[in-house]
Design a protein around this motif. Structure first.
Motif, PDB file in Angstrom:
ATOM      1  N   ALA A 237       0.848  -1.192   0.000  1.00 16.41           N
ATOM      2  CA  ALA A 237       0.000   0.000   0.000  1.00 16.41           C
ATOM      3  C   ALA A 237       0.883   1.240   0.000  1.00 16.41           C
ATOM      4  O   ALA A 237       2.106   1.154   0.158  1.00 16.41           O
ATOM      5  CB  ALA A 237      -0.909  -0.015   1.226  1.00 16.41           C
ATOM      6  N   SER A 238       0.251   2.394  -0.152  1.00 12.20           N
ATOM      7  CA  SER A 238       0.977   3.663  -0.149  1.00 12.20           C
ATOM      8  C   SER A 238       1.579   3.930   1.230  1.00 12.20           C
ATOM      9  O   SER A 238       1.174   3.310   2.227  1.00 12.20           O
ATOM     10  CB  SER A 238       0.034   4.804  -0.527  1.00 12.20           C
ATOM     11  OG  SER A 238      -0.859   5.065   0.546  1.00 12.20           O
ATOM     12  N   PRO A 239       2.521   4.869   1.334  1.00 12.76           N
ATOM     13  CA  PRO A 239       3.097   5.200   2.643  1.00 12.76           C
ATOM     14  C   PRO A 239       2.048   5.625   3.660  1.00 12.76           C
ATOM     15  O   PRO A 239       2.075   5.188   4.813  1.00 12.76           O
ATOM     16  CB  PRO A 239       4.059   6.346   2.335  1.00 12.76           C
ATOM     17  CG  PRO A 239       4.369   6.221   0.891  1.00 12.76           C
ATOM     18  CD  PRO A 239       3.155   5.645   0.249  1.00 12.76           C
ATOM     19  N   VAL A 240       1.102   6.472   3.250  1.00  9.86           N
ATOM     20  CA  VAL A 240       0.077   6.979   4.162  1.00  9.86           C
ATOM     21  C   VAL A 240      -0.825   5.840   4.625  1.00  9.86           C
ATOM     22  O   VAL A 240      -1.104   5.694   5.834  1.00  9.86           O
ATOM     23  CB  VAL A 240      -0.749   8.091   3.481  1.00  9.86           C
ATOM     24  CG1 VAL A 240      -1.928   8.510   4.367  1.00  9.86           C
ATOM     25  CG2 VAL A 240       0.131   9.302   3.191  1.00  9.86           C
ATOM     26  N   ASP A 241      -1.302   5.019   3.702  1.00  8.56           N
ATOM     27  CA  ASP A 241      -2.201   3.925   4.076  1.00  8.56           C
ATOM     28  C   ASP A 241      -1.482   2.863   4.913  1.00  8.56           C
ATOM     29  O   ASP A 241      -2.067   2.313   5.853  1.00  8.56           O
ATOM     30  CB  ASP A 241      -2.809   3.285   2.822  1.00  8.56           C
ATOM     31  CG  ASP A 241      -3.792   4.212   2.134  1.00  8.56           C
ATOM     32  OD1 ASP A 241      -4.467   4.981   2.830  1.00  8.56           O
ATOM     33  OD2 ASP A 241      -3.880   4.172   0.894  1.00  8.56           O
ATOM     34  N   PHE A 244      -1.234   4.409   8.502  1.00  9.10           N
ATOM     35  CA  PHE A 244      -2.511   4.418   9.228  1.00  9.10           C
ATOM     36  C   PHE A 244      -2.947   2.996   9.597  1.00  9.10           C
ATOM     37  O   PHE A 244      -3.437   2.764  10.707  1.00  9.10           O
ATOM     38  CB  PHE A 244      -3.591   5.102   8.392  1.00  9.10           C
ATOM     39  CG  PHE A 244      -3.425   6.596   8.307  1.00  9.10           C
ATOM     40  CD1 PHE A 244      -2.646   7.283   9.212  1.00  9.10           C
ATOM     41  CD2 PHE A 244      -4.060   7.329   7.305  1.00  9.10           C
ATOM     42  CE1 PHE A 244      -2.491   8.667   9.133  1.00  9.10           C
ATOM     43  CE2 PHE A 244      -3.918   8.707   7.217  1.00  9.10           C
ATOM     44  CZ  PHE A 244      -3.124   9.373   8.131  1.00  9.10           C
ATOM     45  N   LEU A 245      -2.765   2.059   8.672  1.00  9.09           N
ATOM     46  CA  LEU A 245      -3.164   0.682   8.955  1.00  9.09           C
ATOM     47  C   LEU A 245      -2.364   0.114  10.130  1.00  9.09           C
ATOM     48  O   LEU A 245      -2.932  -0.522  11.030  1.00  9.09           O
ATOM     49  CB  LEU A 245      -2.972  -0.182   7.711  1.00  9.09           C
ATOM     50  CG  LEU A 245      -3.323  -1.668   7.867  1.00  9.09           C
ATOM     51  CD1 LEU A 245      -4.777  -1.850   8.306  1.00  9.09           C
ATOM     52  CD2 LEU A 245      -3.050  -2.426   6.574  1.00  9.09           C
ATOM     53  N   LEU A 246      -1.055   0.351  10.153  1.00  8.85           N
ATOM     54  CA  LEU A 246      -0.237  -0.171  11.247  1.00  8.85           C
ATOM     55  C   LEU A 246      -0.573   0.502  12.575  1.00  8.85           C
ATOM     56  O   LEU A 246      -0.471  -0.125  13.640  1.00  8.85           O
ATOM     57  CB  LEU A 246       1.244  -0.012  10.921  1.00  8.85           C
ATOM     58  CG  LEU A 246       1.776  -0.845   9.737  1.00  8.85           C
ATOM     59  CD1 LEU A 246       3.292  -0.823   9.685  1.00  8.85           C
ATOM     60  CD2 LEU A 246       1.290  -2.274   9.794  1.00  8.85           C
ATOM     61  N   GLN A 247      -0.996   1.759  12.532  1.00 11.49           N
ATOM     62  CA  GLN A 247      -1.441   2.415  13.757  1.00 11.49           C
ATOM     63  C   GLN A 247      -2.689   1.734  14.318  1.00 11.49           C
ATOM     64  O   GLN A 247      -2.777   1.471  15.528  1.00 11.49           O
ATOM     65  CB  GLN A 247      -1.724   3.895  13.494  1.00 11.49           C
ATOM     66  CG  GLN A 247      -0.474   4.747  13.393  1.00 11.49           C
ATOM     67  CD  GLN A 247      -0.797   6.225  13.285  1.00 11.49           C
ATOM     68  OE1 GLN A 247      -1.875   6.599  12.823  1.00 11.49           O
ATOM     69  NE2 GLN A 247       0.129   7.068  13.694  1.00 11.49           N
ATOM     70  N   TYR A 248      -3.645   1.442  13.456  1.00  8.44           N
ATOM     71  CA  TYR A 248      -4.865   0.765  13.909  1.00  8.44           C
ATOM     72  C   TYR A 248      -4.569  -0.648  14.392  1.00  8.44           C
ATOM     73  O   TYR A 248      -5.152  -1.118  15.376  1.00  8.44           O
ATOM     74  CB  TYR A 248      -5.902   0.746  12.787  1.00  8.44           C
ATOM     75  CG  TYR A 248      -6.662   2.047  12.650  1.00  8.44           C
ATOM     76  CD1 TYR A 248      -7.567   2.460  13.626  1.00  8.44           C
ATOM     77  CD2 TYR A 248      -6.479   2.874  11.535  1.00  8.44           C
ATOM     78  CE1 TYR A 248      -8.271   3.657  13.503  1.00  8.44           C
ATOM     79  CE2 TYR A 248      -7.170   4.064  11.405  1.00  8.44           C
ATOM     80  CZ  TYR A 248      -8.064   4.462  12.400  1.00  8.44           C
ATOM     81  OH  TYR A 248      -8.747   5.652  12.278  1.00  8.44           O
TER      82      TYR A 248
END
Length: 387
Positions: A237-241, A244-248
Motif C-alpha cells: 500500500a501507499s506510505p500513508v495507508d 494508518f493501517l499499522l497504527q490501527y
C-alpha cells in the motif's frame, strides 16, 4: 613614463581579453538559445493527499534538467520540461499523455503509480511514444519489446528478493498478504509473485485481505485482520495507508513481524506512522545512506534546491532524466532511434549505482532490504541483480 605606458598596455590587453571572453560566452549562449528546445514530458500525481511521490519525482527531474541545461543541454539544445498532473485517475492520465504527444515531446517520464502506467501503456505504445518510467515496478510491463523503459527493477525481481529474505534470513514460514486494489496493477501482481516464490521455498502465503484506499474503514479492517491471527504480515500500500493501517493494528494489539513493498518507503510513512511503523521491513530500490560516490553530492544539491531530503521518487526521477538525456545525445535530440539508444545503455552511472538496460527496457541493479529503526530507514541486506 615607461612604467606608466607598460601599465596602460597591460590594462588594454586585459580589457581586450575580457571583451573577447564575453563575446565568446554570449555567442555560445545565443547559439544555444537560437536552437529549438527539446521538449520532455512529465506525467504524475501532483495535487491530492497521496501526491508526495509525484511531487518528489517531478523535483528530481527538474533538478536533472537544470543541471543538464547548465552544461549546454543536448548538443547545444536546452531541455524544456512540460509537466502534467494525472490526478491518479486513468482517464486524466490518458488525456494528459495525449496532450504531451500533441505538444511534441520526445518522450514522457512517468507515471508514478503502476495503475496509471497501465492505463496509458497501450495508448503510448500505439502512438510510438517513448516512456521512461522512474518508479512503476509492476511485472506486467516486464519482458516486452515496446516503447516502455524504466530505471526501477520490476516486481518480479523485488517480490522474489523479499520472499527469499523472509524465508532464509527471518525464518518465517507463514504470512498473510494485505493489499490496496486501487493500485491493483502493482499490489496484486507483487503479492501473486511473492506467493509463488514464498511457497516454492516451502512457506505458506495463502491468506490475503484487500482494501480500497480512501474507502475502507481502517478501524474495522484492523479488527478483521486481528481475527485471522496472522503470524506475519506483508502490506502492499501507499506510505500513508501503510502508516494508518499499522497504527490501527497497534491499537488492536496486533504485534507481528510486518513487511511491505518499496511503495511505502517515503518520509510520509515515518511522519504518519510514528512508533507503529518501527521495525517494519521492506524490499527497497533505494539505499538512503548509499556509499556510491554520486549519491551524497546529489542529496546536497537536492536539499539546496528544494529544502527537503530526497526520497527514492526524487532519486529515480533524477536518474530517469539522466538516462533519457544520455540516449538523446546518441540521437542528436531526435525521437528516431531513441528506443535502440535506451536499450543499449550499459553501466551508466546513476546516483544509486550503475544502470544497465536490456532489450526489453528492463533495468538491472541492486535492491535492498530496509528496516525502520528509530525513525530512520536502515539497510539490513543488499541483494545483487539476478542473472
Amino acid at each position: 613614463m615607461e612604467n606608466f605606458a607598460r601599465k596602460a598596455r597591460y590594462a588594454r590587453h586585459k580589457l581586450f581579453y575580457a571583451v573577447v571572453y564575453q563575446v565568446f560566452f554570449l555567442s555560445l549562449l545565443m547559439g544555444c538559445k537560437s536552437k529549438p528546445p527539446i521538449l520532455v514530458g512529465f506525467s504524475g500525481e501532483l495535487t491530492n493527499s497521496r501526491s508526495g511521490g509525484g511531487v518528489f519525482c517531478r523535483n528530481g527531474i527538474e533538478l536533472a534538467v537544470e543541471e543538464l541545461n547548465r552544461n549546454n543541454g543536448i548538443h547545444g539544445r536546452l531541455i524544456q520540461l512540460v509537466t502534467k498532473d494525472d490526478q491518479n485517475r486513468p482517464e486524466i492520465a490518458r488525456q494528459v499523455d495525449a496532450e504531451l504527444a500533441a505538444q511534441g515531446v520526445v518522450a514522457i517520464i512517468g507515471h508514478v503509480t503502476s495503475a496509471q502506467t497501465a492505463a496509458t501503456f497501450a495508448q503510448n505504445n500505439q502512438a510510438r511514444m517513448v516512456v521512461v518510467n522512474p518508479v512503476s515496478a509492476s511485472a506486467e510491463f516486464s519482458q516486452q519489446q515496446d516503447y516502455f523503459f524504466r530505471v526501477v527493477p520490476g516486481n518480479d525481481l523485488l517480490s522474489r528478493a523479499l520472499a527469499r529474505y523472509i524465508i532464509q534470513q527471518r525464518h518465517i514460514r507463514t504470512i498473510t498478504g494485505i493489499y490496496d486494489i486501487g493500485n491493483r496493477t502493482f499490489s496484486e501482481t507483487f503479492w501473486k509473485l511473492f506467493q509463488q516464490e514464498f511457497e516454492r521455498l516451502g512457506g505458506s502465503a495463502r491468506k490475503e485481505l484487500i482494501f480500497v484506499a480512501g474507502r475502507t474503514d481502517f478501524q474495522q479492517f484492523a479488527t478483521q485482520i486481528q481475527t485471522t491471527a496472522p503470524d506475519a504480515l506483508l502490506v502492499m500500500a501507499s506510505p500513508v495507508d501503510t502508516a494508518f493501517l499499522l497504527q490501527y493494528l497497534a491499537k488492536q494489539g496486533v504485534r507481528v513481524p510486518t513487511f511491505s513493498s518499496t511503495w511505502a518507503q517515503t518520509e510520509q510513512l515515518i511522519e504518519k506512522g510514528g512508533n507503529a511503523v518501527e521495525g517494519l521491513e521492506m524490499v527497497s530500490v533505494y539505499h538512503p545512506s548509499n556509499p556510491y560516490p554520486a549519491f551524497q553530492p546529489f542529496i546536497k544539491r537536492f536539499m539546496e534546491r528544494f529544502k527537503r531530503e530526497p526520497t527514492f521518487h526524487a532519486a529515480y526521477g533524477y536518474e530517469a532524466m539522466l538516462v533519457l538525456a544520455e540516449a538523446l545525445k546518441h540521437t542528436q535530440g531526435q525521437t528516431s532511434g531513441l528506443p535502440d539508444a535506451l536499450s543499449s545503455i550499459r553501466n551508466f552511472p546513476g546516483v544509486q549505482g550503475l544502470i544497465s538496460m536490456n532489450a526489453y527496457g528492463d533495468v538491472s541493479r541492486d535492491v535492498y532490504i530496509v528496516r525502520v529503526s528509530n525513525g530512520q530507514f536502515e539497510i539490513v541486506a543488499t541483494i545483487p541483480p539476478e542473472n
